[in-house]
Design a protein around this motif. Structure first.
Motif, PDB file in Angstrom:
ATOM      1  N   SER B  58       0.837  -1.215   0.000  1.00 55.86           N
ATOM      2  CA  SER B  58       0.000   0.000   0.000  1.00 55.86           C
ATOM      3  C   SER B  58       0.864   1.254   0.000  1.00 55.86           C
ATOM      4  O   SER B  58       0.545   2.254  -0.661  1.00 55.86           O
ATOM      5  N   GLN B 103      -7.873  -0.152  -0.695  1.00 56.87           N
ATOM      6  CA  GLN B 103      -8.135  -1.334   0.115  1.00 56.87           C
ATOM      7  C   GLN B 103      -9.530  -1.236   0.744  1.00 56.87           C
ATOM      8  O   GLN B 103     -10.288  -2.180   0.748  1.00 56.87           O
ATOM      9  N   ASP B 180      -5.692  -1.561  -4.972  1.00 57.99           N
ATOM     10  CA  ASP B 180      -5.170  -2.173  -3.749  1.00 57.99           C
ATOM     11  C   ASP B 180      -6.188  -3.198  -3.262  1.00 57.99           C
ATOM     12  O   ASP B 180      -7.205  -2.840  -2.681  1.00 57.99           O
ATOM     13  N   GLU B 181      -5.904  -4.463  -3.530  1.00 58.89           N
ATOM     14  CA  GLU B 181      -6.806  -5.565  -3.192  1.00 58.89           C
ATOM     15  C   GLU B 181      -8.238  -5.282  -3.627  1.00 58.89           C
ATOM     16  O   GLU B 181      -9.154  -5.254  -2.802  1.00 58.89           O
TER      17      GLU B 181
END
Ligand SMILES: Nc1ncnc2c1ncn2[C@@H]1O[C@H](COP(=O)(O)OP(=O)(O)OP(=O)(O)O)[C@@H](O)[C@H]1O
Ligand SMILES: [Mg+2]
Lengths: 408, 246
Positions: B58, B103, B180-181
């Motif tokens: 991240s 995320q 991010d994910e």
């Protein structure tokens, strides 16, 4: 249809924060309502006070300057003059070439009407009854444009000409005269003559009703021994509070002495000023309270939306855009507050204005609701909303997007 | 500004990292999270970034996304050295060139799903326009949210919210999408939908993707896998897809 993004987000944020938004709008409305009500009350009261005072007073009285104030010797620096200035006898003096002066003053900015007047003290008597009075020799129409006596004539007509006199109601009853009756007027420093009562007026002021006698200019000139002259020029101005500056202007242009009602009524003026000052102080505190309310609600809104603001910044929203979102919220709250508050204030003013009446039918609380008051208050509320939003909007735009997004 | 950024889609790397280092200082303690990362992403690459939790994925994405500055090293985006850009310059570059999926999605809760998707377009223009609606709808349909277009964000599940965020990241067709994910909260079917959308954008619009994921299977479907180990990049793991790429 397209809406600026900042306005769109401002509206949505406000809508999302329902209760908070409702509360600050209610707060702002009360603030605006109080300001409108208070302003209407104060200016109404002042207006009626001034109107009552000035109903029987010239706004500016122009006279010949007092002679004793002038030194006969030109003052030379360093030279000590010991002079005993003898005060001349209190004899009324005429304004030189007053016809020209009247025209000159009439043309000045802010002057509404000028009435040349011959006035002096006299004794009015009928039979055994006698009263000391103030005698006015006037040009009827000019005098009337200052004091509206014609409108307030209760018996007979306002026609001071030849040997006709118009007198105050109290004086008429004191002397026991009515229209058609004769009375004798003796000037203290002049002659005496007999007049016929042509009309009786009631100007709503006891003192005036008891003392005023209005006759033609020529009659007064001969009674007061002032052939062809006038003792003073009474001036009416458009804007009563500009009387003082008009007086100064008249003095500098004509060299005559001019006294405004504000000088004559120093106490009243101080009272009016302190009334205005306390009203302004209350308004100031109301504004501060409303501003703090708006600011605190917006700060909470910024804190609650830290992450969303962060993502807006991450997606490329500029600092200024974020700032505007919150400034617009402040403006909307101010505008909404002024809309509801205007209604509230006007309602209160109308309610109280009609609530209590004095014996003469005039309202005890005369309210002055003018369109400019609403415009002023709406502008003030919107400005206060925007100003209150400055700190929160800075806080929002200063958020570090990475920081705002990271912290869970 | 920087019109050439829009034009040179096929010339040079979309992203070039050179010796990017990141240290966090907390009082006396200095933690070196990234130690000299060098990476180039070619146009129309679909790259997976993997690594253990806390390895700095991240952090790296934030640096690439110009949300954070590296301690040392340079970040070039579309050939532009970002080191000396001011806030306004970085902001413009973010809006024109980059798309983000975080995320956690950070959708704007005061807006509907469809309005959220329109926001990046509105930021670019300054206006929220009805004209963008069809495009936002189409994207939401592509991630399987056709029925939730006008739903308020609060009523959506975590996975649905994540898919809205994906649609939002793609709407202005950024050259480089940083995700991010993006499939972290999703079940297999939804994850497949999102990945298929990435693939399609990548194929049809030549968009470049850098996708952080813990999902080995998903990583294997990318063109290339890079891994952060001890703050350094273990790169070059080419997958089969690299050859089959059109
Ligand atoms: N602002 C910060 N200040 C101090 N340390 C930080 C900061 N941001 C990240 N770190 C640290 O840097 C390291 C890497 O964090 P990062 O969030 O990049 O990991 P990650 O690879 O994304 O992990 P995950 O897979 O769990 O999301 C962590 O040890 C974290 O504590
Ligand atoms: Mg992470």
């Amino acid at each position: 249809m397209a809406i600026p993004l900042d306005v769109f987000l401002a509206v949505r944020f406000l809508r999302e924060g329902r209760t908070q938004t409702a509360l600050i709008i209610v707060g702002a409305s009360f603030g605006v309502g109080v300001i409108i009500f208070l302003s209407a009350l104060i200016s109404g009261l002042q207006e009626s006070l001034v109107r009552q005072t000035l109903g029987t007073q010239a706004h500016v009285v122009v006279r010949v300057p007092d002679a004793y104030a002038r030194s006969l010797h030109p003052v030379v620096r360093g030279e000590v003059i010991v002079a005993h200035v003898e005060r001349p006898a209190q004899r009324t003096r005429s304004i030189e070439s007053w016809q020209t002066r009247v025209r000159e003053i009439e043309r000045m900015d802010g002057v509404e009407a000028v009435s040349p007047t011959v006035s002096g003290a006299a004794l009015a008597s009928r039979g055994t009854a006698s009263r000391s009075v103030t005698l006015f020799g006037v040009e009827a129409s000019r005098f009337d444009s200052l004091y509206a006596i014609e409108r307030h004539t209760i018996v007979g007509r306002f026609a001071p000409s030849g040997s006709d006199a118009v007198i105050g109601a109290e004086l008429a009853s004191d002397l026991g005269v009515s229209v058609g009756d004769r009375l004798r007027i003796q000037a203290y420093e002049g002659r005496a003559s007999t007049f016929r009562v042509a009309g009786v007026f009631d100007l709503g002021n006891r003192d005036v009703n008891r003392r005023w006698i209005v006759v033609s200019m020529r009659s007064a000139q001969s009674l007061l021994d002032l052939a062809g002259g006038v003792s003073n020029l009474d001036v009416r101005v458009h804007e009563v509070f500009a009387a003082e500056s008009t007086a100064r202007q008249i003095e500098s242009r004509t060299g005559l002495a001019a006294e405004s009602w504000m000088e004559t009524n120093g106490q009243l003026l101080i009272a009016l000023r302190s009334q205005s000052a306390s009203s302004q102080m209350i308004q100031f505190f109301v504004v501060v309270a409303v501003a703090l309310g708006i600011a605190s609600v917006l700060v909470v809104s910024v804190v609650q939306r830290r992450k969303q603001i962060g993502i807006l910044r991450a997606m490329g929203a500029k600092r200024g855009a974020i700032q505007r979102v919150f400034l617009v919220q402040g403006a909307i709250v101010g505008l909404a507050g002024s809309a509801f508050g205007s209604g509230l204030g006007a309602g209160l003013a109308i309610f109280f204005g009609g609530l209590v009446r004095r014996a003469d039918g005039e309202p005890l609380f005369p309210m002055e609701l003018t369109p400019s008051l609403f415009v002023y208050t709406a502008a003030l509320a919107t400005l206060v909303g925007v100003l209150a939003a400055i700190a929160p909007s800075r806080r929002a735009s200063g958020l570090d997007p990475a920081e705002a997004i990271r912290g869970e | 500004m920087n019109d050439h950024v829009q034009d040179d889609r096929t010339i040079g790397p979309v992203l070039a990292l050179d010796g990017v280092t990141k240290e966090f200082v907390d009082g006396q303690v200095v933690s070196k999270v990234l130690r000299g990362i060098t990476l180039a992403l070619e146009p129309a690459e679909l790259v997976a970034l993997i690594g253990r939790s806390g390895s700095g994925k991240s952090t790296l994405l934030n640096i690439i996304g110009l949300l954070d500055a590296p301690t040392r090293g340079t970040v070039r985006i579309g050939g532009v050295d970002t080191t000396h850009l001011d806030d306004a310059g970085r902001t413009t570059l973010r809006n024109r060139t980059l798309g983000f999926v975080f995320q956690s999605h950070h959708l704007i809760t005061a807006l509907t799903a469809e309005e959220n998707v329109r926001v990046p377009l509105a930021i670019a223009r300054g206006w929220m326009s009805e004209k963008d609606k069809p495009r936002a709808r189409a994207l939401l349909e592509a991630v399987g949210l056709g029925a939730k277009v006008d739903a308020p964000i609060r009523t959506l599940s975590g996975g649905e919210q994540q898919r809205v965020a994906v649609a939002r990241a793609l709407v202005n067709e950024p050259r480089l999408v940083l995700a991010d994910e993006p499939t972290g909260n999703l079940d297999t079917e939804a994850a497949d939908q999102v990945f298929a959308l990435f693939r399609r954008a990548h194929r049809e619009r030549s968009m470049t993707f850098l996708i952080v994921t813990h999902d080995r299977g998903l990583a294997a479907r990318c063109d290339r896998i890079v891994e952060i180990v001890d703050g350094a990049l273990v790169s070059g793991e080419r997958t089969d897809h690299a050859e089959s790429r059109g």
